[in-house]
Scaffold this motif. Structure first.
Motif, mmCIF file in Angstrom:
data_model
loop_
_atom_site.group_PDB
_atom_site.id
_atom_site.type_symbol
_atom_site.label_atom_id
_atom_site.label_comp_id
_atom_site.label_asym_id
_atom_site.label_seq_id
_atom_site.Cartn_x
_atom_site.Cartn_y
_atom_site.Cartn_z
ATOM 1 N N PHE A 34 0.886 -0.898 -10.896
ATOM 2 C CA PHE A 34 1.449 -0.551 -9.583
ATOM 3 C C PHE A 34 2.511 0.188 -10.363
ATOM 4 O O PHE A 34 2.616 1.048 -9.331
ATOM 5 C CB PHE A 34 1.714 -1.704 -9.498
ATOM 6 C CG PHE A 34 3.715 -1.788 -8.593
ATOM 7 C CD1 PHE A 34 3.611 -1.251 -6.948
ATOM 8 C CD2 PHE A 34 4.480 -2.181 -9.631
ATOM 9 C CE1 PHE A 34 4.423 -1.548 -6.529
ATOM 10 C CE2 PHE A 34 6.017 -2.117 -8.373
ATOM 11 C CZ PHE A 34 5.827 -1.998 -6.536
ATOM 12 N N LEU A 35 2.266 0.333 -11.272
ATOM 13 C CA LEU A 35 3.700 1.203 -11.843
ATOM 14 C C LEU A 35 3.560 2.858 -12.761
ATOM 15 O O LEU A 35 4.012 3.227 -13.154
ATOM 16 C CB LEU A 35 4.798 0.689 -12.823
ATOM 17 C CG LEU A 35 5.570 -0.484 -12.280
ATOM 18 C CD1 LEU A 35 5.957 -1.456 -13.538
ATOM 19 C CD2 LEU A 35 6.675 0.022 -11.434
ATOM 20 N N SER A 36 2.161 2.728 -12.183
ATOM 21 C CA SER A 36 1.243 3.825 -13.007
ATOM 22 C C SER A 36 0.546 4.911 -11.844
ATOM 23 O O SER A 36 0.429 5.337 -12.308
ATOM 24 C CB SER A 36 0.935 3.259 -13.886
ATOM 25 O OG SER A 36 0.900 2.373 -14.937
ATOM 26 N N PHE A 37 -0.263 3.931 -10.972
ATOM 27 C CA PHE A 37 -1.024 4.796 -10.496
ATOM 28 C C PHE A 37 -0.378 5.516 -9.015
ATOM 29 O O PHE A 37 0.440 4.670 -8.336
ATOM 30 C CB PHE A 37 -2.508 3.631 -10.006
ATOM 31 C CG PHE A 37 -3.086 3.692 -10.671
ATOM 32 C CD1 PHE A 37 -4.830 4.558 -10.831
ATOM 33 C CD2 PHE A 37 -3.182 2.655 -12.303
ATOM 34 C CE1 PHE A 37 -5.493 4.752 -12.207
ATOM 35 C CE2 PHE A 37 -4.058 3.240 -12.780
ATOM 36 C CZ PHE A 37 -4.520 4.058 -12.847
ATOM 37 N N GLN A 38 -1.035 6.477 -8.194
ATOM 38 C CA GLN A 38 -0.079 6.426 -6.833
ATOM 39 C C GLN A 38 -0.749 5.457 -5.965
ATOM 40 O O GLN A 38 -2.037 5.369 -5.723
ATOM 41 C CB GLN A 38 -1.294 8.035 -6.862
ATOM 42 C CG GLN A 38 -0.592 9.007 -8.112
ATOM 43 C CD GLN A 38 -0.808 10.383 -7.550
ATOM 44 O OE1 GLN A 38 -1.956 11.188 -6.625
ATOM 45 N NE2 GLN A 38 -0.300 10.810 -7.973
ATOM 46 N N TYR A 39 0.081 5.725 -4.697
ATOM 47 C CA TYR A 39 -0.624 5.420 -3.166
ATOM 48 C C TYR A 39 -0.078 6.144 -2.046
ATOM 49 O O TYR A 39 0.661 7.610 -2.904
ATOM 50 C CB TYR A 39 0.801 4.170 -3.446
ATOM 51 C CG TYR A 39 0.265 2.881 -3.709
ATOM 52 C CD1 TYR A 39 -0.765 1.889 -3.695
ATOM 53 C CD2 TYR A 39 1.068 2.860 -5.414
ATOM 54 C CE1 TYR A 39 -1.180 0.160 -4.203
ATOM 55 C CE2 TYR A 39 0.764 1.210 -5.978
ATOM 56 C CZ TYR A 39 -0.333 0.585 -5.413
ATOM 57 O OH TYR A 39 -0.668 -0.464 -6.757
ATOM 58 N N THR A 40 -0.766 6.284 -1.555
ATOM 59 C CA THR A 40 -1.066 6.768 -0.282
ATOM 60 C C THR A 40 -0.610 6.285 0.815
ATOM 61 O O THR A 40 -1.087 5.425 1.314
ATOM 62 C CB THR A 40 -2.740 7.506 -0.066
ATOM 63 O OG1 THR A 40 -2.688 7.772 -1.451
ATOM 64 C CG2 THR A 40 -2.788 8.362 1.192
ATOM 65 N N LEU A 41 0.204 6.990 1.879
ATOM 66 C CA LEU A 41 0.482 5.911 2.823
ATOM 67 C C LEU A 41 -0.671 5.947 3.880
ATOM 68 O O LEU A 41 -1.113 6.991 4.006
ATOM 69 C CB LEU A 41 2.184 7.271 3.423
ATOM 70 C CG LEU A 41 2.731 6.348 4.939
ATOM 71 C CD1 LEU A 41 2.963 4.745 4.427
ATOM 72 C CD2 LEU A 41 3.501 7.288 5.340
ATOM 73 N N GLY A 42 -0.466 5.028 4.568
ATOM 74 C CA GLY A 42 -1.697 4.873 5.844
ATOM 75 C C GLY A 42 -1.128 5.594 7.354
ATOM 76 O O GLY A 42 -0.024 5.427 7.657
ATOM 77 N N HIS A 43 -2.251 5.773 7.585
ATOM 78 C CA HIS A 43 -2.100 6.674 9.205
ATOM 79 C C HIS A 43 -1.333 5.253 9.547
ATOM 80 O O HIS A 43 -1.150 5.905 11.465
ATOM 81 C CB HIS A 43 -3.693 6.961 9.388
ATOM 82 C CG HIS A 43 -3.901 8.645 8.560
ATOM 83 N ND1 HIS A 43 -3.065 9.394 8.568
ATOM 84 C CD2 HIS A 43 -4.286 8.660 7.235
ATOM 85 C CE1 HIS A 43 -3.402 10.616 8.288
ATOM 86 N NE2 HIS A 43 -4.371 10.027 7.034
ATOM 87 N N ASN A 44 -1.499 3.991 10.072
ATOM 88 C CA ASN A 44 -0.947 2.743 10.623
ATOM 89 C C ASN A 44 0.165 2.600 10.594
ATOM 90 O O ASN A 44 0.941 1.765 11.578
ATOM 91 C CB ASN A 44 -2.118 2.313 11.425
ATOM 92 C CG ASN A 44 -2.018 1.155 9.958
ATOM 93 O OD1 ASN A 44 -2.255 1.706 8.625
ATOM 94 N ND2 ASN A 44 -3.012 0.412 10.286
ATOM 95 N N SER A 45 0.944 2.976 9.872
ATOM 96 C CA SER A 45 2.717 2.689 9.573
ATOM 97 C C SER A 45 3.542 3.468 10.500
ATOM 98 O O SER A 45 3.657 4.169 11.238
ATOM 99 C CB SER A 45 2.558 3.969 7.668
ATOM 100 O OG SER A 45 1.332 3.607 7.007
ATOM 101 N N ASN A 46 4.259 2.189 10.459
ATOM 102 C CA ASN A 46 5.755 2.945 11.797
ATOM 103 C C ASN A 46 6.913 2.313 11.050
ATOM 104 O O ASN A 46 7.111 1.396 9.704
ATOM 105 C CB ASN A 46 4.674 1.878 12.765
ATOM 106 C CG ASN A 46 4.703 0.352 12.299
ATOM 107 O OD1 ASN A 46 5.519 -0.052 11.719
ATOM 108 N ND2 ASN A 46 3.244 -0.320 13.141
#
Length: 330
Positions: free
Chosen positions: A212-224
């Motif tokens: 959680f504190l090391s890897f990247q996260y990508t914002l999903g397309h169904n975010s609002n």
């Protein structure tokens, strides 16, 4: 001061800094997703930081100035253009009646805020002018703005706003030489989101919290406006059992049953049953508000005392900024 919406764009709503007195009754905070930009747009005009602003999502919107207006745009989603001329952001801007304005994509962020001297005139609902679309309350009839909607200023100008108006009023578009350095209120690296641990952080095994504190996260397309779905490492539980519904807030990061992350945003519910792994710093939520689907971020843990200090310092700097503009124009 009055404008008429010509094109509403992707999602355009009236927001202020939110409603906080009805959380116990299940009413979300709502308000501007990027509270920093909303405050800067108001402060530049001598307004109260909580005055109502228009929140534009990306570009594509346009409007016509139907009465001479003193406005300010702040945020990373778009810039204002009048014909071929790009108009500056983060400073007072006098625009004469009859001028068509449209928002052009900046590709730097997702949301932009338009303030008017005196604030936009819409009714308060439960102590706020913010639009909460799910309940159809606040803003303009509880909905997004549409073509031909007319928006007016309250006309309740501060002494500073009146003086700014007198200083820049002209036969053509006009503005002062100074502007607010919004970037100075933000971290240099906008893709690192700082967090503090939440109550259920230890519910997850060590490899998961490390990821959680090391890897990247990508914002999903169904975010609002309610929440962002984040794609990245799946988190595994070290503690079994269910969490009773408990308090959540904008910036809370929940972990779903399948180990995925949900970052709650301005229109989020007031309680939730998913475990909370972390809370995004209030000073970093504006960075989250400007994320575009597909953007990549990393989380960085800091101590809650440092998080509190950063928030207090930012609010102090915003107050100093407001006082400086007030002293300059009074």
């Amino acid at each position: 001061m009055k404008i008429r919406i010509k094109r509403a764009g992707l999602m355009t709503t009236i927001q202020d800094l939110g409603r906080f007195n009805y959380l116990s009754q299940g009413v979300p905070v709502s308000g501007a997703m990027d509270r920093l930009s909303a405050q800067i747009a108001n402060i530049a005009l001598g307004n109260d930081p909580n005055d109502a602003v228009i929140e534009f999502t990306q570009s594509g919107a346009s409007f016509i100035i139907e009465e001479d207006a003193l406005i300010c745009l702040s945020g990373d989603g778009a810039s204002l253009k009048a014909g071929v001329a790009r108009l500056p952001s983060h400073r007072p801007l006098f625009v004469p009646s009859g001028t068509p304005i449209y928002l052009e994509n900046l590709a730097l962020g997702y949301r932009t805020y338009l303030a008017v001297a005196g604030g936009w005139d819409v009714p308060e609902v439960l102590g706020s002018k913010s639009t909460y679309l799910t309940a159809k309350i606040g803003g303009l009839n509880g909905r997004s703005l549409k073509e031909n909607n007319i928006l007016k200023s309250t006309g309740k100008f501060t002494i500073a706003a009146t003086t700014i108006w007198d200083a820049v009023k002209s036969d053509s578009i006009n503005y002062p030489k100074w502007s607010i350095a919004r970037n100075l209120f933000l971290p240099a690296n906008r893709k690192i989101i700082r967090v503090v641990r939440s109550r259920e952080f230890e519910w997850f095994d060590k490899p998961s919290t490390d990821n959680f504190l090391s890897f990247q996260y990508t914002l999903g397309h169904n975010s609002n406006r309610m929440g962002y779905q984040l794609r990245g490492p799946i988190l595994k539980r070290a503690v079994e059992g269910e969490l009773l519904s408990t308090a959540v807030a904008p910036g809370t990061i929940q972990v779903t049953h399948n180990g995925e992350l949900v970052l709650l945003m301005a229109d989020c519910q007031t309680t939730g049953g998913y475990p909370r792994i972390a809370q995004v710093l209030a000073v970093d939520l504006p960075l989250c508000a400007q994320l575009t689907p597909g953007d990549v971020i990393n989380f960085k843990e800091i101590d809650w005392r440092q998080a509190e200090k950063l928030y207090i310092e930012q609010q102090a700097e915003l107050r100093k900024l407001a006082c400086t503009i007030e002293q300059l124009y009074t």
